[in-house]
Design a protein around this motif. Sequence first.
Motif, PDB file in Angstrom:
ATOM      1  N   GLY A 100       0.805  -1.207   0.000  1.00  0.00           N
ATOM      2  CA  GLY A 100       0.000   0.000   0.000  1.00  0.00           C
ATOM      3  C   GLY A 100       0.844   1.265   0.000  1.00  0.00           C
ATOM      4  O   GLY A 100       2.077   1.226   0.074  1.00  0.00           O
ATOM      5  N   VAL A 101       0.157   2.401  -0.105  1.00  0.00           N
ATOM      6  CA  VAL A 101       0.814   3.704  -0.227  1.00  0.00           C
ATOM      7  C   VAL A 101       0.132   4.697   0.704  1.00  0.00           C
ATOM      8  O   VAL A 101      -1.096   4.711   0.825  1.00  0.00           O
ATOM      9  CB  VAL A 101       0.748   4.215  -1.684  1.00  0.00           C
ATOM     10  CG1 VAL A 101       1.344   5.617  -1.800  1.00  0.00           C
ATOM     11  CG2 VAL A 101       1.459   3.250  -2.635  1.00  0.00           C
ATOM     12  N   VAL A 102       0.941   5.529   1.364  1.00  0.00           N
ATOM     13  CA  VAL A 102       0.424   6.609   2.199  1.00  0.00           C
ATOM     14  C   VAL A 102       0.617   7.931   1.473  1.00  0.00           C
ATOM     15  O   VAL A 102       1.729   8.251   1.041  1.00  0.00           O
ATOM     16  CB  VAL A 102       1.126   6.651   3.573  1.00  0.00           C
ATOM     17  CG1 VAL A 102       0.643   7.855   4.380  1.00  0.00           C
ATOM     18  CG2 VAL A 102       0.864   5.365   4.350  1.00  0.00           C
ATOM     19  N   TYR A 103      -0.474   8.705   1.321  1.00  0.00           N
ATOM     20  CA  TYR A 103      -0.416  10.047   0.758  1.00  0.00           C
ATOM     21  C   TYR A 103      -0.247  11.051   1.901  1.00  0.00           C
ATOM     22  O   TYR A 103      -1.031  11.053   2.854  1.00  0.00           O
ATOM     23  CB  TYR A 103      -1.709  10.397   0.030  1.00  0.00           C
ATOM     24  CG  TYR A 103      -1.996   9.641  -1.253  1.00  0.00           C
ATOM     25  CD1 TYR A 103      -1.090   8.740  -1.809  1.00  0.00           C
ATOM     26  CD2 TYR A 103      -3.211   9.853  -1.917  1.00  0.00           C
ATOM     27  CE1 TYR A 103      -1.371   8.069  -2.983  1.00  0.00           C
ATOM     28  CE2 TYR A 103      -3.501   9.187  -3.095  1.00  0.00           C
ATOM     29  CZ  TYR A 103      -2.587   8.286  -3.622  1.00  0.00           C
ATOM     30  OH  TYR A 103      -2.891   7.633  -4.782  1.00  0.00           O
ATOM     31  N   GLU A 125      -7.396   0.082  -8.910  1.00  0.00           N
ATOM     32  CA  GLU A 125      -6.226  -0.698  -9.345  1.00  0.00           C
ATOM     33  C   GLU A 125      -5.799  -1.691  -8.256  1.00  0.00           C
ATOM     34  O   GLU A 125      -4.720  -2.275  -8.335  1.00  0.00           O
ATOM     35  CB  GLU A 125      -5.059   0.254  -9.653  1.00  0.00           C
ATOM     36  CG  GLU A 125      -5.365   1.321 -10.678  1.00  0.00           C
ATOM     37  CD  GLU A 125      -4.894   0.942 -12.062  1.00  0.00           C
ATOM     38  OE1 GLU A 125      -4.284  -0.139 -12.208  1.00  0.00           O
ATOM     39  OE2 GLU A 125      -5.145   1.726 -12.993  1.00  0.00           O
ATOM     40  N   ASP A 126      -6.642  -1.839  -7.228  1.00  0.00           N
ATOM     41  CA  ASP A 126      -6.361  -2.736  -6.101  1.00  0.00           C
ATOM     42  C   ASP A 126      -5.122  -2.315  -5.311  1.00  0.00           C
ATOM     43  O   ASP A 126      -4.389  -3.155  -4.778  1.00  0.00           O
ATOM     44  CB  ASP A 126      -6.202  -4.187  -6.568  1.00  0.00           C
ATOM     45  CG  ASP A 126      -7.514  -4.761  -7.093  1.00  0.00           C
ATOM     46  OD1 ASP A 126      -8.575  -4.412  -6.522  1.00  0.00           O
ATOM     47  OD2 ASP A 126      -7.483  -5.534  -8.052  1.00  0.00           O
ATOM     48  N   ILE A 127      -4.885  -0.999  -5.232  1.00  0.00           N
ATOM     49  CA  ILE A 127      -3.802  -0.462  -4.402  1.00  0.00           C
ATOM     50  C   ILE A 127      -4.431   0.202  -3.191  1.00  0.00           C
ATOM     51  O   ILE A 127      -5.268   1.103  -3.320  1.00  0.00           O
ATOM     52  CB  ILE A 127      -2.944   0.564  -5.174  1.00  0.00           C
ATOM     53  CG1 ILE A 127      -2.327  -0.084  -6.416  1.00  0.00           C
ATOM     54  CG2 ILE A 127      -1.854   1.132  -4.267  1.00  0.00           C
ATOM     55  CD1 ILE A 127      -1.606   0.904  -7.319  1.00  0.00           C
ATOM     56  N   HIS A 128      -4.049  -0.242  -2.015  1.00  0.00           N
ATOM     57  CA  HIS A 128      -4.589   0.315  -0.783  1.00  0.00           C
ATOM     58  C   HIS A 128      -3.870   1.622  -0.455  1.00  0.00           C
ATOM     59  O   HIS A 128      -2.637   1.682  -0.445  1.00  0.00           O
ATOM     60  CB  HIS A 128      -4.431  -0.669   0.368  1.00  0.00           C
ATOM     61  CG  HIS A 128      -5.160  -1.960   0.159  1.00  0.00           C
ATOM     62  ND1 HIS A 128      -6.535  -2.037   0.084  1.00  0.00           N
ATOM     63  CD2 HIS A 128      -4.702  -3.223  -0.011  1.00  0.00           C
ATOM     64  CE1 HIS A 128      -6.905  -3.279  -0.108  1.00  0.00           C
ATOM     65  NE2 HIS A 128      -5.815  -4.034  -0.178  1.00  0.00           N
ATOM     66  N   VAL A 129      -4.638   2.669  -0.202  1.00  0.00           N
ATOM     67  CA  VAL A 129      -4.086   3.998   0.072  1.00  0.00           C
ATOM     68  C   VAL A 129      -4.621   4.520   1.396  1.00  0.00           C
ATOM     69  O   VAL A 129      -5.818   4.404   1.682  1.00  0.00           O
ATOM     70  CB  VAL A 129      -4.437   4.989  -1.059  1.00  0.00           C
ATOM     71  CG1 VAL A 129      -4.071   6.418  -0.660  1.00  0.00           C
ATOM     72  CG2 VAL A 129      -3.732   4.606  -2.349  1.00  0.00           C
TER      73      VAL A 129
END
Length: 333
Positions: A100-103, A125-129
């Motif tokens: 996953g990605v942290v904004y 896109e099945d990316i956890h944010v």
Amino acid sequence: MKKLINNPNNVVEEMIDGYVKAHPTYIKRLEENDRSLVTARKTTDNKVGILIGGGSGHEPGFLGYVGDGMADGVAVGNIFASPPPAPILEVTKAIDKGAGVVYLYGNYAGDVMNFGMAADLADMEDIHVEMVLTTDDVASAPIEEKEKRRGIAGEFFVFKTAGAAADQGYNLGEVARIARKTNEFTRSMGVGLTPCSLPQTGEPSFEIGDNEMELGLGHHGEPGIKKVPMDKADNIADELLKHIFADMPLNKDDEVAVLVNGLGSTPRLELYIMYRRVEQVLKEKGIHIYRSYVGDYITSLEMGGCSITLTKVDDELKKLIDHPVDCPMFVQK
């Protein structure tokens, strides 16, 4: 106002081009979008990605903090304007390593909208944010409306601790928790002395008298609390700290990280004079400085003035603030 530019409409593209060429071992531009920059170094699988972003003109924020120990990628907007969702999404896809990605971004309407849209697209896109807003500017809203506050120089500490947490293997929820905790423990207030000018207009971003200063001025020239006569550095530091202390009471033997941040044209000579007074006041109150940073960290083109940021630290945050960093514009060993 004189500037070293070519076509005013191309300043961001030309800056990015020069930056990538100057630091090819640190950063690269994605072919999918020329406003999307990511680390040029290999990152490990299952590491949480850290994505920062915002308008240009705040250098070294934000592109200067992509590197080892901090951010993995940055989406670059126009001068003082949020990046659109498209470059944010491209960075997200490039830095996602399966965890996953942290904004991380400031609390401004354009950023809130565009990062939110990008997060929705990433989810497809099945990316956890996870998204964390910075709200450290005590001058921009009262404590009971803290969620309305702007993010200013305190963003640096949020980037620092979240980047360290990701580097140390924290999972997505834990990295976001660290970022929110740091934001909660951070307060900033600035003073504006002289305006900057946007390349496209060449006009001052705000008006101020020759013998005036503006307390609580925003990074884009947003109105502060009030305009007052110019004063001595010690008195200015005292006034900024007074507002910070009123908003975040600190007790004897508490520890803080301190940032005295220049807004673009303030000499370090003056910033260290300000830091000198900050240290004196904290010492008088029995508050210990754990780490200190003085210089241009989040600027506003060539604006004159500075901000003071205090982040209350505990053992968890101290470990993360101490984490080594290697970015083109910021190195900590």
